[in-house]
Design an enzyme around this catalytic site. Structure first.
Site, PDB file in Angstrom:
ATOM      1  N   LYS A  56     -22.713  10.990   2.479  1.00 51.45           N
ATOM      2  CA  LYS A  56     -21.704  10.425   3.363  1.00 51.45           C
ATOM      3  C   LYS A  56     -22.344  10.442   4.749  1.00 51.45           C
ATOM      4  CE  LYS A  56     -16.832  10.542   4.652  1.00 51.45           C
ATOM      5  NZ  LYS A  56     -16.554   9.177   4.161  1.00 51.45           N
ATOM      6  N   ASN A  85      -6.644   1.835  -6.776  1.00 53.56           N
ATOM      7  CA  ASN A  85      -6.166   3.198  -6.559  1.00 53.56           C
ATOM      8  C   ASN A  85      -4.723   3.149  -6.046  1.00 53.56           C
ATOM      9  OD1 ASN A  85      -6.394   6.026  -6.466  1.00 53.56           O
ATOM     10  ND2 ASN A  85      -6.885   5.967  -4.287  1.00 53.56           N
ATOM     11  N   GLN A  86      -3.821   3.744  -6.802  1.00 58.30           N
ATOM     12  CA  GLN A  86      -2.405   3.676  -6.463  1.00 58.30           C
ATOM     13  C   GLN A  86      -2.089   4.643  -5.333  1.00 58.30           C
ATOM     14  OE1 GLN A  86       0.910   5.454  -8.866  1.00 58.30           O
ATOM     15  NE2 GLN A  86       1.309   3.315  -9.373  1.00 58.30           N
TER      16      GLN A  86
END
EC number: 6.3.3.3
Length: 234
Positions: A38, A177-178
């Site tokens: 990251k 993605n919910q």
């Protein structure tokens, strides 16, 4: 042959880290070695070991070999704001080339799967001239798009996919993605995304209690990325 992917999203706070960690977990379950980067993280906590970011720590936990935190998150910024602003206030110069270097060093480790997670969306600025897209172009790896399911997600997903293609990179797949369980006509939105996004859907992830990598990985179909369960190096 090692596989490498750049993880981006339709916006901030839509689950890039959750999906990236689950992807790494799924790879480890197949006996594959894993690594992650990251490159820049905004919103880090002060610890005795220095600034630490929750998302980067989640990725570190899914790497198959011990990796120094600084190798995973070379630029850690304290303020939870746009990274180019946080960097400027911290006196840090952000450039695509600077962020690409630790990614290439991680690639040299030769893990079966390495993921690079961006910050925010595709066009998040790094400075007055460059965005995260410039970093993705420097790396040249295929892209996985995390689509946060909420009102407006179709527009955001299609615009991001168009930008990825225009920047000369391949969309390897996308994950729904919910993030809004109350979203109206979710299934209809998914059907539209499946038709209009010209890449395989790698999974539809419901809201998972605790959001553990193992629980999320159960909702991903990753043969298109990782190959058969026998492993990439066999």
């Amino acid at each position: 042959m090692p596989k490498r992917y750049f993880i981006t999203g339709t916006d901030t706070e839509i689950g890039k880290t959750t999906i990236a960690a689950a992807l790494l977990y799924a790879a480890r379950q197949r006996g594959l070695s894993t690594a992650a980067v990251k490159p820049v993280a905004a919103g880090c906590e002060h610890t005795p070991d220095g600034l630490r970011n929750e998302d980067a720590l989640a990725l570190q936990a899914q790497c198959s070999s011990p990796l120094d935190y600084e190798a995973i998150n070379p630029v850690a910024l304290a303020l939870p704001i746009a990274p180019h602003i946080a960097a400027r206030e911290a006196g840090v110069a952000l450039t695509a080339a600077r962020l690409a270097d630790p990614c290439f060093r991680m690639f040299e480790r030769g893990a079966d799967l390495t993921v690079v997670e961006g910050v925010g969306g595709w066009r998040v600025p790094l400075n007055d001239r460059e965005t995260l897209a410039d970093l993705a172009q420097e790396l040249g790896e295929p892209v996985i798009l995390v689509v946060g399911l909420r009102l407006g997600c179709i527009n955001h997903a299609l615009l991001t996919a168009e930008a990825i293609a225009r920047d000369g990179l391949r969309l390897a797949g996308w994950v729904a993605n919910q993030i809004d369980p109350q979203m109206e006509r979710q299934q209809h939105n998914l059907e539209t995304l499946r038709v209009m996004l010209r890449a395989p859907c790698l999974g539809v992830v419901p809201r998972v209690e605790g959001g553990s990598a193992a629980a999320v990985a159960a909702h991903l179909q990753l043969d298109a990325l990782l190959g058969p369960t026998a492993g990439l190096s066999s």
